[in-house]
Motif scaffolding. Structure first.
Motif, PDB file in Angstrom:
ATOM      1  N   PHE A  96       0.870  -1.181   0.000  1.00 39.93           N
ATOM      2  CA  PHE A  96       0.000   0.000   0.000  1.00 39.93           C
ATOM      3  C   PHE A  96       0.902   1.224   0.000  1.00 39.93           C
ATOM      4  O   PHE A  96       1.635   1.477   0.950  1.00 39.93           O
ATOM      5  CB  PHE A  96      -0.895  -0.028   1.242  1.00 39.93           C
ATOM      6  CG  PHE A  96      -2.010   0.976   1.249  1.00 39.93           C
ATOM      7  CD1 PHE A  96      -3.167   0.757   0.506  1.00 39.93           C
ATOM      8  CD2 PHE A  96      -1.915   2.134   2.008  1.00 39.93           C
ATOM      9  CE1 PHE A  96      -4.213   1.670   0.527  1.00 39.93           C
ATOM     10  CE2 PHE A  96      -2.962   3.057   2.036  1.00 39.93           C
ATOM     11  CZ  PHE A  96      -4.111   2.820   1.297  1.00 39.93           C
ATOM     12  N   GLY A  97       0.872   1.988  -1.100  1.00 36.90           N
ATOM     13  CA  GLY A  97       1.819   3.073  -1.289  1.00 36.90           C
ATOM     14  C   GLY A  97       1.426   4.361  -0.589  1.00 36.90           C
ATOM     15  O   GLY A  97       0.251   4.694  -0.480  1.00 36.90           O
ATOM     16  N   ILE A  98       2.434   5.102  -0.131  1.00 39.92           N
ATOM     17  CA  ILE A  98       2.234   6.403   0.508  1.00 39.92           C
ATOM     18  C   ILE A  98       2.895   7.481  -0.346  1.00 39.92           C
ATOM     19  O   ILE A  98       4.099   7.425  -0.608  1.00 39.92           O
ATOM     20  CB  ILE A  98       2.842   6.445   1.918  1.00 39.92           C
ATOM     21  CG1 ILE A  98       2.308   5.294   2.780  1.00 39.92           C
ATOM     22  CG2 ILE A  98       2.590   7.798   2.569  1.00 39.92           C
ATOM     23  CD1 ILE A  98       0.832   5.359   3.067  1.00 39.92           C
ATOM     24  N   ILE A  99       2.099   8.459  -0.800  1.00 38.32           N
ATOM     25  CA  ILE A  99       2.617   9.627  -1.513  1.00 38.32           C
ATOM     26  C   ILE A  99       2.419  10.833  -0.605  1.00 38.32           C
ATOM     27  O   ILE A  99       1.316  11.052  -0.094  1.00 38.32           O
ATOM     28  CB  ILE A  99       1.873   9.858  -2.841  1.00 38.32           C
ATOM     29  CG1 ILE A  99       1.975   8.623  -3.745  1.00 38.32           C
ATOM     30  CG2 ILE A  99       2.428  11.094  -3.565  1.00 38.32           C
ATOM     31  CD1 ILE A  99       1.089   8.702  -4.978  1.00 38.32           C
ATOM     32  N   VAL A 100       3.471  11.609  -0.379  1.00 35.37           N
ATOM     33  CA  VAL A 100       3.349  12.815   0.447  1.00 35.37           C
ATOM     34  C   VAL A 100       3.440  14.044  -0.447  1.00 35.37           C
ATOM     35  O   VAL A 100       4.215  14.082  -1.404  1.00 35.37           O
ATOM     36  CB  VAL A 100       4.416  12.877   1.558  1.00 35.37           C
ATOM     37  CG1 VAL A 100       4.249  11.714   2.526  1.00 35.37           C
ATOM     38  CG2 VAL A 100       5.819  12.884   0.980  1.00 35.37           C
ATOM     39  N   GLU A 101       2.637  15.042  -0.129  1.00 36.92           N
ATOM     40  CA  GLU A 101       2.560  16.252  -0.947  1.00 36.92           C
ATOM     41  C   GLU A 101       3.334  17.395  -0.293  1.00 36.92           C
ATOM     42  O   GLU A 101       3.207  17.650   0.908  1.00 36.92           O
ATOM     43  CB  GLU A 101       1.089  16.653  -1.114  1.00 36.92           C
ATOM     44  CG  GLU A 101       0.894  17.913  -1.956  1.00 36.92           C
ATOM     45  CD  GLU A 101      -0.556  18.382  -1.939  1.00 36.92           C
ATOM     46  OE1 GLU A 101      -1.237  18.211  -2.947  1.00 36.92           O
ATOM     47  OE2 GLU A 101      -0.994  18.910  -0.888  1.00 36.92           O
TER      48      GLU A 101
END
Length: 299
Positions: free
Chosen positions: A199-204
């Protein structure tokens, strides 16, 4: 997910070799027929011949529900799950990668765990209200538990990961509170693995997190807005170069990098896609409200 067939097709077309180290991308010829780029979390692409990178958008951000997910025309879609309210069947029918936007520093009335009895100070983690948005203390354990449960729900629906907004809020606090934001990200990552799949985490807007190896390992991708253009004007060089150096480091470490910009002149649109693609990033131009179904392309 990126399909094996597409990767094999790329290898046959351009004679590339997938390796575990990074090499610079060649200059993009945006007037030639584009070939879709393949960049994965743990692999980068080395070339032994000239290849053409796409001058079109690689992903899209959406706050509205398209008639069909496939109509967006990109392999990666980052979508507001509360405005679109996609079903598990719709999510699982999407052939690309699908990420749900989740705010870190606020609660939306549209989120399923919102309680109509809430107001500022009750519960304690709510600090301010603006319309249908409630600002929160992101370090509050009761609030974090709500987010963890929501992440588990999104994972169970079939999303490939979450796109975390508001991470940069931690800059407004001391080192202790900054550390708590990083621990919050770690907790979200752990709760996203409940279905037994990655489950991927993308941070902005927090590229500096790449410098903290103990937390960057939980982050699959970094998203950034307006690196080369602020609106239709070129971004200030000093800030551009600072952010770009961090994003380049993230890419070298095998992270996906997503850039969204909003220029309108055609020459600026094509210039952005050229520069962004040359870096090996995922690139898109869209409307600022994220309600344009199809990304703006280089004509």
């Amino acid at each position: 997910m990126k399909s094996v067939a597409l990767i094999i097709g790329l290898i046959l077309l351009v004679g590339i070799t997938v390796v575990g180290c990074s090499t610079p991308h060649p200059t993009v010829d945006i007037n030639s027929s584009p070939i879709i780029r393949i960049i994965t979390v743990n692999e980068t692409v080395a070339v032994n011949t000239t290849i053409l990178l796409s001058s079109d958008a690689d992903f899209q951000l959406l706050r509205i529900k398209p008639r069909a997910l496939g109509s967006v025309g990109t392999e990666v879609l980052i979508i507001d799950p509360y405005e679109t309210n996609l079903s598990a069947r719709e999510i699982q029918s999407f052939e690309g990668e699908l990420y749900a936007i989740v705010p870190m520093e606020k609660i939306l009335r549209s989120q399923p765990f919102f309680n109509e009895t809430w107001r500022v100070g009750k519960p304690n983690f709510i600090t301010h209200r603006s319309g249908s948005t409630y600002e929160v203390k992101y370090w509050d354990r009761a609030y974090q538990e709500l987010v963890y449960e929501e992440v588990q729900r999104l994972a169970a629906l079939g999303y490939d990961g979450v796109y975390l907004q508001g991470v940069s809020e931690y800059r407004n606090y001391d080192d202790f509170r900054r550390g708590e934001m990083k621990e919050f990200i770690r907790g979200i990552y752990n709760n996203g693995q409940v279905m037994g799949t990655e489950f991927g985490i993308i941070v902005e807007d927090a590229p500096e997190l790449i410098l903290d190896g103990s937390y960057s390992s939980y982050i699959m991708g970094y998203a950034q807005g307006e690196v080369w253009y602020q609106g239709s004007r070129p971004a200030p060089y000093e800030e551009r170069d600072r952010v770009l150096s961090l994003l380049q480091l993230a890419a070298r470490e095998g992270k996906k990098v997503f850039i969204v910009e909003y220029p309108q002149p055609q020459n600026a649109i094509c210039d952005f896609y050229t520069k962004c693609s040359n870096e090996g990033f995922y690139c898109t131009i869209t409307a600022k409200d994220w309600k344009r179904v199809e990304p703006v392309q280089c004509a």
